[in-house]
Design a protein around this motif. Structure first.
Motif, PDB file in Angstrom:
ATOM      1  N   THR A 181       1.952  -5.666  -6.368  1.00  0.00           N
ATOM      2  CA  THR A 181       2.834  -5.134  -5.337  1.00  0.00           C
ATOM      3  C   THR A 181       2.465  -3.681  -5.094  1.00  0.00           C
ATOM      4  N   GLU A 182       2.419  -3.301  -3.832  1.00  0.00           N
ATOM      5  CA  GLU A 182       1.980  -1.955  -3.475  1.00  0.00           C
ATOM      6  C   GLU A 182       2.804  -1.431  -2.309  1.00  0.00           C
ATOM      7  N   PHE A 184       2.813   1.244   0.715  1.00  0.00           N
ATOM      8  CA  PHE A 184       1.843   2.005   1.485  1.00  0.00           C
ATOM      9  C   PHE A 184       2.458   2.369   2.832  1.00  0.00           C
ATOM     10  N   CYS A 189       5.574  -2.250   2.298  1.00  0.00           N
ATOM     11  CA  CYS A 189       5.282  -2.832   0.991  1.00  0.00           C
ATOM     12  C   CYS A 189       4.527  -4.136   1.181  1.00  0.00           C
ATOM     13  N   HIS A 191       3.137  -7.634  -1.033  1.00  0.00           N
ATOM     14  CA  HIS A 191       3.073  -8.450  -2.236  1.00  0.00           C
ATOM     15  C   HIS A 191       1.853  -9.349  -2.104  1.00  0.00           C
TER      16      HIS A 191
END
Length: 224
Positions: A181-182, A184, A189, A191
């Motif tokens: 999960t990030e 940015f 976001c 996933h």
């Protein structure tokens, strides 16, 4: 296969969304007569009899056709698409079309997604199509053994652009073999789904992404 069948039979999920590459290769709906494909199709159909089953084509099974969707009871999802649920909205994509830095793959993708190529390929005998798929898979596996190889990632600026015009700040995709999960961009976001490899990987892996009222959970199939 056994783990996925067990998951389909025992998951407590209200619905199931599959974002492509359910099969290593799909060379036309006449493979429904093959043992493995028939077995998995029956398992998917059994699930869809009681709960919604939503399925998007991936880069390995982009030739899934109407016979497959009829046999499984799955609802076909366009790529990309917006999924609305009681918990909110999420932008879904398989992910391969957004790996724009992988120029060789994008050229290949454009070729095999063309109606003319697909018509010519599907006109070939099943045995020949299976042989082509096996050759492509072997070449891909050999390429992945290169110590300098790494799976391409989606272009985050492109993903952010899609999210800007979407009523969602969350995207979910697969394809890249980089589960996680990030955050940015401006609070956006993503996933990234895990692939499932319980037979050949040195470290077996399989995860399920569960969307609940509290948010997104990354779980083992046995915990779902």
């Amino acid at each position: 296969m056994v783990k996925f069948e067990h998951y389909l039979q025992h998951t407590r999920a209200d619905a199931l969304v599959l974002l492509g590459d359910v099969f290593e290769a799909w060379v036309g709906d006449d493979v429904l007569a093959q043992d493995f494909e028939a077995r998995l199709t029956r398992a998917l159909h059994q699930f869809s009899r009681g709960r919604p089953l939503l399925l998007m084509r991936g880069n390995r099974d982009f030739l899934l056709g109407s016979r497959f969707f009829d046999a499984t009871g799955a609802v076909e999802l366009p790529d990309p698409c917006l999924l609305s649920s009681p918990h909110g909205r999420a932008l879904l994509t398989h992910g391969d079309a957004w790996c724009v830095a992988d120029h060789a793959y994008q050229q290949f993708r454009a070729q095999v997604r063309s109606p003319a190529w697909q018509a010519a390929f599907l006109a070939k005998p099943l045995a020949e199509r299976l042989a082509v798929a096996q050759a492509l898979r072997s070449a891909s596996q050999a390429h992945q053994q290169d110590p300098n190889h790494s799976h391409a990632d989606v272009d985050l600026s492109l993903a952010a652009a899609w999210l800007q015009v979407s009523p969602s700040a969350v995207m979910v995709h697969g394809h890249t073999h980089r589960p996680g999960t990030e955050v940015f961009g401006q609070g956006s976001c993503r996933h990234v789904l895990s692939d499932w490899d319980l037979d050949h990987a040195s470290t077996p892996r399989a995860q399920v992404l569960r969307w609940v009222a509290e948010g997104w959970l990354r779980l083992s199939p046995d915990d779902c």
